[in-house]
Design a protein around this motif. Structure first.
Motif, PDB file in Angstrom:
ATOM      1  N   ASP A 137      17.648  26.779  34.130  1.00 49.57           N
ATOM      2  CA  ASP A 137      15.944  26.809  34.222  1.00 49.57           C
ATOM      3  C   ASP A 137      14.981  25.641  35.464  1.00 49.57           C
ATOM      4  O   ASP A 137      15.868  25.622  35.948  1.00 49.57           O
ATOM      5  N   ASP A 138      14.582  26.372  35.906  1.00 52.01           N
ATOM      6  CA  ASP A 138      13.598  25.460  36.613  1.00 52.01           C
ATOM      7  C   ASP A 138      12.392  24.830  36.339  1.00 52.01           C
ATOM      8  O   ASP A 138      11.703  25.843  36.209  1.00 52.01           O
ATOM      9  N   VAL A 139      12.237  23.398  36.301  1.00 52.69           N
ATOM     10  CA  VAL A 139      11.707  22.902  35.340  1.00 52.69           C
ATOM     11  C   VAL A 139      11.052  22.039  36.940  1.00 52.69           C
ATOM     12  O   VAL A 139      10.814  21.288  37.461  1.00 52.69           O
ATOM     13  N   LEU A 140       9.158  22.071  35.790  1.00 57.63           N
ATOM     14  CA  LEU A 140       8.718  20.730  36.482  1.00 57.63           C
ATOM     15  C   LEU A 140       8.338  19.721  35.812  1.00 57.63           C
ATOM     16  O   LEU A 140       8.373  19.505  34.887  1.00 57.63           O
ATOM     17  N   ILE A 141       8.656  18.491  37.216  1.00 51.90           N
ATOM     18  CA  ILE A 141       9.300  17.251  36.421  1.00 51.90           C
ATOM     19  C   ILE A 141       7.825  16.704  36.859  1.00 51.90           C
ATOM     20  O   ILE A 141       7.463  16.358  36.938  1.00 51.90           O
ATOM     21  N   HIS A 142       7.287  15.045  35.730  1.00 51.76           N
ATOM     22  CA  HIS A 142       6.423  14.293  36.186  1.00 51.76           C
ATOM     23  C   HIS A 142       6.805  12.942  35.202  1.00 51.76           C
ATOM     24  O   HIS A 142       6.823  13.226  34.330  1.00 51.76           O
ATOM     25  N   ALA A 143       7.203  11.968  35.916  1.00 56.96           N
ATOM     26  CA  ALA A 143       7.136  10.749  35.655  1.00 56.96           C
ATOM     27  C   ALA A 143       8.903  11.002  34.796  1.00 56.96           C
ATOM     28  O   ALA A 143       8.835  10.200  34.007  1.00 56.96           O
ATOM     29  N   GLY A 144       9.603  11.538  35.202  1.00 53.24           N
ATOM     30  CA  GLY A 144      11.005  11.533  34.723  1.00 53.24           C
ATOM     31  C   GLY A 144      11.057  12.357  33.684  1.00 53.24           C
ATOM     32  O   GLY A 144      12.289  12.620  32.948  1.00 53.24           O
ATOM     33  N   CYS A 145       9.886  12.670  32.888  1.00 57.64           N
ATOM     34  CA  CYS A 145       9.409  14.124  31.453  1.00 57.64           C
ATOM     35  C   CYS A 145       9.196  15.696  32.543  1.00 57.64           C
ATOM     36  O   CYS A 145       9.090  15.776  33.318  1.00 57.64           O
ATOM     37  N   ALA A 146      10.421  16.302  31.942  1.00 63.94           N
ATOM     38  CA  ALA A 146       9.571  17.912  32.372  1.00 63.94           C
ATOM     39  C   ALA A 146       8.959  18.598  31.274  1.00 63.94           C
ATOM     40  O   ALA A 146       8.765  18.258  30.643  1.00 63.94           O
ATOM     41  N   ILE A 147       7.785  18.760  31.890  1.00 67.44           N
ATOM     42  CA  ILE A 147       6.333  19.444  31.245  1.00 67.44           C
ATOM     43  C   ILE A 147       6.258  21.007  31.590  1.00 67.44           C
ATOM     44  O   ILE A 147       5.283  21.506  30.522  1.00 67.44           O
ATOM     45  N   SER A 148       7.099  21.393  31.952  1.00 68.43           N
ATOM     46  CA  SER A 148       7.148  22.786  32.110  1.00 68.43           C
ATOM     47  C   SER A 148       7.889  23.298  32.658  1.00 68.43           C
ATOM     48  O   SER A 148       9.182  23.110  33.676  1.00 68.43           O
ATOM     49  N   ILE A 149       8.377  24.881  32.481  1.00 68.01           N
ATOM     50  CA  ILE A 149       9.409  25.661  32.484  1.00 68.01           C
ATOM     51  C   ILE A 149       8.614  27.210  33.648  1.00 68.01           C
ATOM     52  O   ILE A 149       7.670  27.552  33.407  1.00 68.01           O
ATOM     53  N   LEU A 150       9.545  27.125  35.063  1.00 68.75           N
ATOM     54  CA  LEU A 150       8.794  27.617  36.306  1.00 68.75           C
ATOM     55  C   LEU A 150       8.746  28.904  35.972  1.00 68.75           C
ATOM     56  O   LEU A 150      10.515  29.526  35.584  1.00 68.75           O
ATOM     57  N   LYS A 170      19.746  17.189  33.485  1.00 74.61           N
ATOM     58  CA  LYS A 170      20.285  16.541  34.686  1.00 74.61           C
ATOM     59  C   LYS A 170      19.212  17.531  35.653  1.00 74.61           C
ATOM     60  O   LYS A 170      19.788  19.035  35.492  1.00 74.61           O
ATOM     61  N   VAL A 171      18.479  17.394  36.930  1.00 64.99           N
ATOM     62  CA  VAL A 171      18.297  18.470  37.808  1.00 64.99           C
ATOM     63  C   VAL A 171      18.986  17.837  38.970  1.00 64.99           C
ATOM     64  O   VAL A 171      19.298  16.812  39.029  1.00 64.99           O
ATOM     65  N   GLU A 172      18.789  19.222  40.003  1.00 68.58           N
ATOM     66  CA  GLU A 172      18.685  18.399  41.109  1.00 68.58           C
ATOM     67  C   GLU A 172      18.115  19.036  41.978  1.00 68.58           C
ATOM     68  O   GLU A 172      17.332  20.225  42.323  1.00 68.58           O
ATOM     69  N   ILE A 173      17.282  17.402  42.635  1.00 70.25           N
ATOM     70  CA  ILE A 173      16.318  17.473  43.472  1.00 70.25           C
ATOM     71  C   ILE A 173      16.424  17.632  44.953  1.00 70.25           C
ATOM     72  O   ILE A 173      16.754  16.130  45.300  1.00 70.25           O
ATOM     73  N   SER A 174      16.253  18.241  45.808  1.00 66.36           N
ATOM     74  CA  SER A 174      16.696  17.822  47.570  1.00 66.36           C
ATOM     75  C   SER A 174      18.373  17.686  47.839  1.00 66.36           C
ATOM     76  O   SER A 174      18.650  16.623  48.431  1.00 66.36           O
TER      77      SER A 174
END
Length: 68
Positions: free
Chosen positions: A31-44, A10-14
């Motif tokens: 960790d902060d993650v970059l998400i696309h279409a509900g999938c984490a694709i990278s750790i920022l 689970k992530v918190e966005i805004s």
């Protein structure tokens, strides 16, 4: 990321809590993650996160200005 259980998290966005699939990255809670279409694709990294937040802030300003 605020929670992880296996490949789900689970992530918190805004202020919103959203589910995310974590099978592509080895992210851990905090960790902060970059998400696309509900999938984490990278750790920022911190600098990447700051740059993206600035970019999205500018985009929101442009969108708000166009709506006026």
């Amino acid at each position: 990321m605020i929670e992880r259980s296996g490949h789900q998290g689970k992530v918190e966005i805004s202020g919103n809590i959203l589910p995310v699939e974590l099978g592509l990255v080895g992210a851990k809670v905090g960790d902060d993650v970059l998400i696309h279409a509900g999938c984490a694709i990278s750790i920022l990294q911190k600098k990447e996160k700051e740059e993206l937040e600035e970019l999205f802030g500018l985009l929101n300003e442009v969108i708000d200005e166009e709506r006026r």
